[in-house]
Design a protein around this motif. Structure first.
Motif, PDB file in Angstrom:
ATOM      1  N   THR A  80       0.848  -1.212   0.000  1.00 17.03           N
ATOM      2  CA  THR A  80       0.000   0.000   0.000  1.00 17.03           C
ATOM      3  C   THR A  80       0.869   1.242   0.000  1.00 17.03           C
ATOM      4  OG1 THR A  80      -0.126   0.122   2.416  1.00 17.03           O
ATOM      5  CG2 THR A  80      -1.851  -1.159   1.293  1.00 17.03           C
ATOM      6  N   MET A  81       0.317   2.283  -0.523  1.00 21.25           N
ATOM      7  CA  MET A  81       0.929   3.613  -0.437  1.00 21.25           C
ATOM      8  C   MET A  81       0.057   4.452   0.502  1.00 21.25           C
ATOM      9  SD  MET A  81       1.836   6.388  -3.423  1.00 21.25           S
ATOM     10  CE  MET A  81       0.126   6.495  -3.945  1.00 21.25           C
ATOM     11  N   ASN A  82       0.651   4.951   1.590  1.00 24.34           N
ATOM     12  CA  ASN A  82      -0.081   5.695   2.608  1.00 24.34           C
ATOM     13  C   ASN A  82       0.331   7.169   2.576  1.00 24.34           C
ATOM     14  OD1 ASN A  82      -0.939   3.122   3.339  1.00 24.34           O
ATOM     15  ND2 ASN A  82       0.634   2.952   4.949  1.00 24.34           N
ATOM     16  N   ILE A  83      -0.626   8.025   2.420  1.00 23.24           N
ATOM     17  CA  ILE A  83      -0.364   9.466   2.394  1.00 23.24           C
ATOM     18  C   ILE A  83      -1.046  10.095   3.609  1.00 23.24           C
ATOM     19  CG2 ILE A  83      -0.660  11.617   1.119  1.00 23.24           C
ATOM     20  CD1 ILE A  83      -0.808   9.965  -1.435  1.00 23.24           C
ATOM     21  N   LEU A  84      -0.256  10.743   4.482  1.00 25.94           N
ATOM     22  CA  LEU A  84      -0.779  11.377   5.695  1.00 25.94           C
ATOM     23  C   LEU A  84      -0.764  12.892   5.531  1.00 25.94           C
ATOM     24  CD1 LEU A  84       0.309   8.499   6.624  1.00 25.94           C
ATOM     25  CD2 LEU A  84       0.452   9.513   8.909  1.00 25.94           C
TER      26      LEU A  84
END
Length: 203
Positions: free
Chosen positions: A59-63
């Motif tokens: 997954t690619m997680n963007i915060l």
């Protein structure tokens, strides 16, 4: 639409869900603790990563840090709540004040109506009778239903009306809040009699 999660570890559950379903999850709100610092409120967007065969491999997680935005929203909400409480308090005080005023007016009218030795009545700024007590009915002969709403000039004789006495009295009353005059007064179905007129402004 953003979903609130209790702590940063909940993001791991969201990541696991994306890995299982292969569907992205956006706008997840979470609080991330920082050592020695203020916790961060973040929005997390999670997208699946696929290999050439289309299999989800991660997954690619963007915060996005939205801490300042949330604090501002909370401050605005607090202000709104405080303002609404003050409006409700003010409305309640006004209601109590109007109740006290109505009660005071009721007591005053009962007091005035109980006076039978004096004719007491009130006029509006244009000279029309707005209140008529029992003494006025006994002395002048008009019932309240007969005279309330009528112009006070009918209490004067024809000569006085022709001479403009009621008009001058009304002008004097507007300037001084009351008129006191001794002279001939007219009563319903009676001869003229000597009396004293006192006109007060309607409050």
């Amino acid at each position: 639409m953003a979903r609130s999660l209790a702590c940063g570890s909940a993001v791991q559950d969201a990541v696991a869900a994306v890995l299982r379903s292969g569907k992205p999850m956006d706008g997840i709100e979470t609080v991330i603790a920082r050592a020695g610092g203020r916790p961060l409120v973040c929005l997390v967007n999670i997208a699946p990563l696929r290999d050439e065969a289309g299999v989800v491999i991660g997954t690619m997680n963007i915060l996005t840090d939205v801490s300042d935005r949330r604090r501002a929203e909370q401050a605005v909400q607090l202000l709104n709540d405080t303002f609404e409480r003050r409006i409700e308090d003010a409305r309640a005080e006004m209601s109590k004040a109007f109740d006290r005023l109505r009660e005071s007016e009721h007591r005053f009218r009962l007091l005035v109506d109980g006076v039978i030795d004096y004719a007491i009545y009130m006029l509006d700024p244009d000279g029309y009778v707005t209140n008529w007590n029992s003494g006025a009915q006994r002395i002048k002969g008009y019932s309240a239903s007969d005279i309330v709403g009528q112009h006070f000039s009918r209490f004067y004789g024809e000569n006085d009306r022709a001479a403009g006495v009621p008009v001058r009295a009304l002008g004097h009353r507007a300037a001084n809040r009351k008129v006191r005059r001794r002279g001939l007064a007219r009563a319903q179905g009676r001869h003229h009699f000597l009396g004293e007129r006192r006109h007060r402004c309607d409050p």
